[in-house]
Design an enzyme around this catalytic site. Structure first.
Site: not given
Ligand code: LAN
Length: 726
Positions: A453
Site C-alpha cells: 500500500d
Molecule cells: C507497520 C506500519 C505501517 C503499516 C501499513 C503501511 C499502515 C500497513 O498498511 C501495512 C503494514 C505496515 C507497513 C506495518 C507492519 C507492522 C509494523 C512494522 C507497523 C505496524 C509498524 C510497527 C509494526 C512492527 C511489526 C512492530 C514490531 C512488532 C512485531 C510484531 C514484530
C-alpha cells in the site's frame, strides 16, 4: 553500567532544556534528534516549527480567524501543516504507541555496551514515567492499554538500567503492581526472551527457538522463509541468540533485578515450568495444542542438539542477519528486529567492530523526542505514509491550485522522488526478499522494504503531483512503470494484497503462533486496506498511462475488487488491520469501489457500507470507535467521537456518493468545531494498530485526513445542493 543519574521526582516538567533539541533531517528523510550543548550552537542552529511542534513547545504560529466554510477550514489546516514540512519535502513525525519497543532499545543497548547521551537517557526515563498507568503505576502493551506483565516488567527493567533507584516512588509502585500481577515469571514469550538475554530469566524458562528450522527443505510449507516478514525477521536473530544462549555477564544491577522482578526467590524458580506460564492479562492468542506439542518435542531435542547441525544452522541464521543489515543500511525492517540484530552482531563481532558502529549510528533513527520524553519509534519513521497522504489530499481538494501551496507540493514531489526504490535488494533471492525495484516503503528508500500500500499511495501521490501544470516531472514514466510492475507482482490468487510480500505459507501456520500477545503474525494475510491502495493506484495510473500493461491491470483490478466484495463483513463494514478500525478500512474499500464505478446508487456493497456507517454516526455528527474494535473484530464505541475517524467515515460516504447531505454536514461541522485557532487539530485517541492487539500512533493523521475530508466535502455538498462545481 551507565552510571548514576539524578532523576527529579515529578516527570511533568522536562528533565532537559527543550529549547536545545533539534530534529536533523538528512539523507533521504532520516530523522534524528540532537541535544545541543551550548547557547552558541543553539544560535547557529535555531529551533524551527518542526522541532517545536513535535517536542511539544508552543509553535508560536499565528492565530487565524475561524473558518467560514469547509474549504477555508481545509485551507487554514494546510497553512498550519505546511509549517511542519521538513526542508527536504517530507513530513516528519512521531510513531510511538507500543510500550515494548523502548525496553528493547534499552536492554539491547545495555547488553551491547552501547550507551546513550545523558539528555537521551533522562528523557527516556521521563517518557516511561509519564506513560505509567495513572492508577496502578504499571505499563500496558501500548499507551492506552491496561497494565500487563509484559509492559510492566520490561519498562521497570528499563528504568532500572537507565539509572533509576529501586526505591524511587515510581519503581516502588510499579514493582507492587508487577508483583500483584504475579511477577515476571508469567511474562509472555518475547518478554521471557529479552529478560533471558539480560540474564534475569533462565533460558530454560523459554520454549525453544531452534535455528535448525532454516535447514529444513525450502519446499516445505512451514519453512521460515515463508513466514510473514516481520515474524521471520524477528525469528532469525532470536534463533541465533537462542542457539548460543547469549546472556549478559552478571553484574550488581542484574543480580538486583533478579530479586526485584519476582514474587518469589529467583533461585527457587522452577524454570521449565514457566515456558507456558503466561499471565491472563497478557494473553491475546493462547498457544494451540499443536504448538505446545511441538514445543515439548523441541525441548527434548535441545537436550541433545547435534553440534554440527546447530553450527550449520547458526551460520545460516547469521548470514541472514548480516544480509538484512546490509540490505537496509542497518535500519532493518522494524524496531524489534533492529535490536535483536544489533545484539547478535555485537555479540559475534565485538564492540570494536564496524557492525557495532553502523548499528549504533542507525539506532538513532528509532529514538524520537516527544513532549513527554524520548520513545522508540515503530519504524525509522512514517515518511512516505504521511507525505503520500497529504500530497493526495492537497491535489484532490483543489488546494493544489492555490499559488501559496505550490512550493510545498514541488518539495513533496522532490522527496517522493528520493523515496522511491530504484533497484532490487543487494541480497535478493538469497535473503528471500521480494522485489523492490520501483517500490515505495513505509519510511525511506534506505530502509528498503516494499510495502504494497505504500507503493500504491506513493504512486498515486506522484501521478497527481506530476499532472499539475507547475511541477517538474521528476519521475520518468519508466520508473512509474516499475512501480506498477511491483504492484502487479504482489497480487495473491484470491485477488487480495498482503503487506510486504505474497502470501507464501498456508493460514494454518497461525496455529504455531508463539507470541501470545499478537494475532495474525505467522504468515502474510490479505488486507482490504492494502488491496485498496493497489486498486486505486492502478486505476489512477492507467488513466494517465493507458498503454502500459492494460490487460494485466484490468485483470488485477477486477480480481482485487472480487476480494474486497468477499471481505465485506455482514454488518456492511470492513475490519481494519492497520488503523482503528471499521471506519478506516471502510474508507479504503469505498474508495476502491468508487474507482470501478460502484456507488451507493448502483452497488449493494457500497450501499451496505453507507448504511453501516450512517448507523454508527453519533448525535454530535462524529464517529468514534475504540482500539478494542481491532482486538474483537466488532464495533466497540469509543467514549468520545474522534476527528480522524469522523473524517474516514465521511470520506467513505463521499467516495460512495451517498446522496443525503445531512450526515456529511454534521460531520463537517464537528471537524470544523474541533479545529484550533492556529488551524491545527488537537491530538485525540490513538489511531493505528498492528497484529490486532497493539495500538500505534499516527499523529499526522489528524492533519491529513481533516484537510482531505473538509476540502472534498466542500465541493461535494455544493454538488448535492445543485450548485456549479469546477
Ligand atoms: C507497520 C506500519 C505501517 C503499516 C501499513 C503501511 C499502515 C500497513 O498498511 C501495512 C503494514 C505496515 C507497513 C506495518 C507492519 C507492522 C509494523 C512494522 C507497523 C505496524 C509498524 C510497527 C509494526 C512492527 C511489526 C512492530 C514490531 C512488532 C512485531 C510484531 C514484530
Amino acid at each position: 553500567m551507565w552510571g548514576p543519574i539524578d532523576i527529579p521526582s515529578s516527570s511533568k516538567e522536562s528533565f532537559t532544556d527543550y529549547r536545545r533539541w533539534r530534529l536533523l533531517v538528512n539523507d533521504g528523510g532520516r530523522q534524528t534528534w540532537h541535544y545541543l550543548r551550548s547557547d552558541e550552537e543553539c544560535e547557529q542552529w535555531s529551533q524551527n516549527a518542526v522541532d517545536k511542534f513535535w517536542s511539544g513547545l508552543p509553535t508560536e504560529l499565528p492565530k487565524v480567524p475561524k473558518a467560514n466554510d469547509a474549504f477555508e477550514a481545509a485551507k487554514i489546516g494546510y497553512a498550519f501543516y505546511k509549517n511542519l514540512q521538513s526542508h527536504d519535502g517530507h513530513w516528519a513525525g512521531e510513531f510511538g504507541g507500543p510500550l515494548f519497543l523502548l525496553p528493547g532499545l534499552v536492554i539491547g543497548s545495555y547488553i551491547s555496551g552501547m550507551s546513550f547521551k545523558v539528555p537521551e537517557r533522562l528523557e527516556m526515563i521521563r517518557y516511561i514515567m509519564n506513560r505509567a498507568h495513572p492508577e496502578d503505576g504499571g505499563w500496558g502493551i501500548h499507551i492506552e492499554g491496561p497494565s500487563t506483565v509484559f509492559g510492566t516488567a520490561l519498562n521497570y527493567v528499563s528504568l532500572r538500567l537507565l539509572g533509576m533507584s529501586p526505591d524511587h516512588p515510581v519503581c516502588l509502585k510499579a514493582r507492587g503492581t508487577l508483583h500483584n500481577l504475579g511477577g515476571a515469571c508469567a511474562i509472555p514469550s518475547w518478554g521471557k526472551f529479552w529478560l533471558s538475554l539480560l540474564n534475569v530469566y533462565d533460558w530454560t524458562g523459554n520454549n525453544p527457538v531452534p535455528p535448525e528450522a532454516w535447514l529444513l527443505p525450502e519446499s516445505l510449507p512451514m519453512h521460515p522463509s515463508k513466514w510473514w516478514i516481520q515474524c521471520r525477521n524477528v525469528y532469525i536473530p532470536m534463533s541465533y541468540l537462542y542457539g548460543l544462549r547469549v546472556k549478559a555477564p552478571e553484574d550488581d544491577l542484574i543480580l538486583a533485578l533478579r530479586q526485584e522482578l519476582y514474587a518469589q526467590d529467583y533461585y527457587s524458580i522452577d524454570w521449565p515450568a514457566q515456558r507456558n506460564n503466561i499471565a491472563k492479562v497478557d494473553l491475546y492468542s493462547p498457544h494451540s495444542s499443536l504448538f505446545d506439542g511441538i514445543a515439548a518435542l523441541l525441548s527434548s531435542y535441545e537436550l541433545c542438539a547435534v553440534p554440527p547441525l546447530r553450527r550449520a544452522a547458526l551460520d545460516k541464521a547469521y548470514k541472514l542477519i548480516v544480509m538484512e543489515d546490509e540490505n537496509t543500511s542497518y535500519q532493518t525492517l522494524a524496531p524489534v528486529s533492529k535490536m535483536f540484530n544489533l545484539v547478535a552482531r555485537v555479540w559475534t563481532e565485538g564492540r570494536d567492530s564496524e557492525a557495532w558502529r553502523l548499528h549504533e549510528e542507525k539506532r538513532a533513527d528509532f529514538m524520537w523526542l516527544g513532549a513527554e520524553g524520548m520513545m522508540m519509534s515503530g519504524t525509522n519513521g512514517a515518511q512516505l505514509w504521511d507525505t503520500g497522504f497529504i500530497m493526495q489530499a492537497v491535489c484532490e481538494t483543489g488546494l493544489a491550485e492555490l499559488e501559496e501551496n505550490r512550493e510545498s507540493l514541488v518539495k513533496g514531489l522532490e522527496w517522493l522522488e528520493s523515496g522511491q526504490m530504484v533497484e532490487n535488494p543487494k541480497w535478493f533471492e538469497e535473503a528471500y526478499r521480494h522485489r523492490t525495484k520501483g517500490a515505495w516503503g513505509f519510511s525511506t528508500r534506505e530502509q528498503g522494504y516494499t510495502v504494497s500500500d505504500c507503493t500504491g499511495e506513493g504512486l498515486k501521490a506522484v501521478v497527481y503531483l506530476q499532472n499539475l501544470d507547475f511541477t517538474p516531472k521528476l519521475i520518468s514514466e519508466e520508473r512509474l512503470c516499475w512501480a506498477v510492475d511491483t504492484l502487479l507482482s504482489l497480487q495473491n490468487p484470491k485477488g487480495g494484497f498482503a503487506s510486504y510480500e505474497l502470501v507464501r505459507a498456508p493460514y494454518w501456520l497461525e496455529k504455531l503462533n508463539p507470541a501470545e500477545i499478537f494475532g495474525d503474525i505467522m504468515v502474510e494475510h490479505c488486507y482490504p486496506e492494502c488491496t485498496t491502495s493497489v486498486i486505486t493506484a492502478l486505476s489512477i495510473f492507467r488513466k494517465h498511462v493507458p498503454h502500459y500493461r492494460p490487460k494485466d491491470i484490468e485483470l488485477t483490478i477486477r480480481n482485487a475488487i472480487r476480494y474486497l466484495h468477499d471481505a465485506q463483513m455482514p454488518n456492511g463494514g470492513w475490519v481494519g488491520s492497520w488503523g482503528i478500525c471499521f471506519t478506516y478500512a471502510t474508507m479504503f474499500a469505498c474508495e476502491s469501489l468508487s474507482l470501478v464505478g460502484e456507488t451507493y446508487e448502483n452497488s449493494p456493497y457500497s450501499k451496505r457500507a453507507c448504511d453501516f456507517l450512517i448507523g454508527k454516526q453519533r448525535e454530535d455528527g462524529g464517529w468514534g470507535e475504540s482500539y478494542k474494535s481491532c482486538e474483537l473484530a466488532e464495533w466497540i464505541e469509543h467514549a468520545d467521537s474522534q476527528v480522524v475517524q469522523t473524517c474516514w467515515a465521511a470520506l467513505a460516504l463521499m467516495y460512495a456518493e451517498y446522496p443525503h447531505s445531512e450526515p456529511m454536514e454534521k460531520a463537517v461541522k464537528l471537524v470544523m468545531a474541533r479545529q484550533s485557532d492556529d488551524g491545527s487539530w488537537p491530538q485525540e485517541a490513538i489511531e493505528g494498530v498492528f497484529n490486532k492487539n497493539c495500538a500505534i500512533s499516527y499523529p499526522n493523521f489528524k492533519f491529513s485526513f481533516p484537510i482531505w475530508m473538509l476540502g472534498k466535502a466542500h465541493w461535494y455538498l455544493k454538488k448535492l445542493r445543485g450548485e456549479d462545481v469546477p
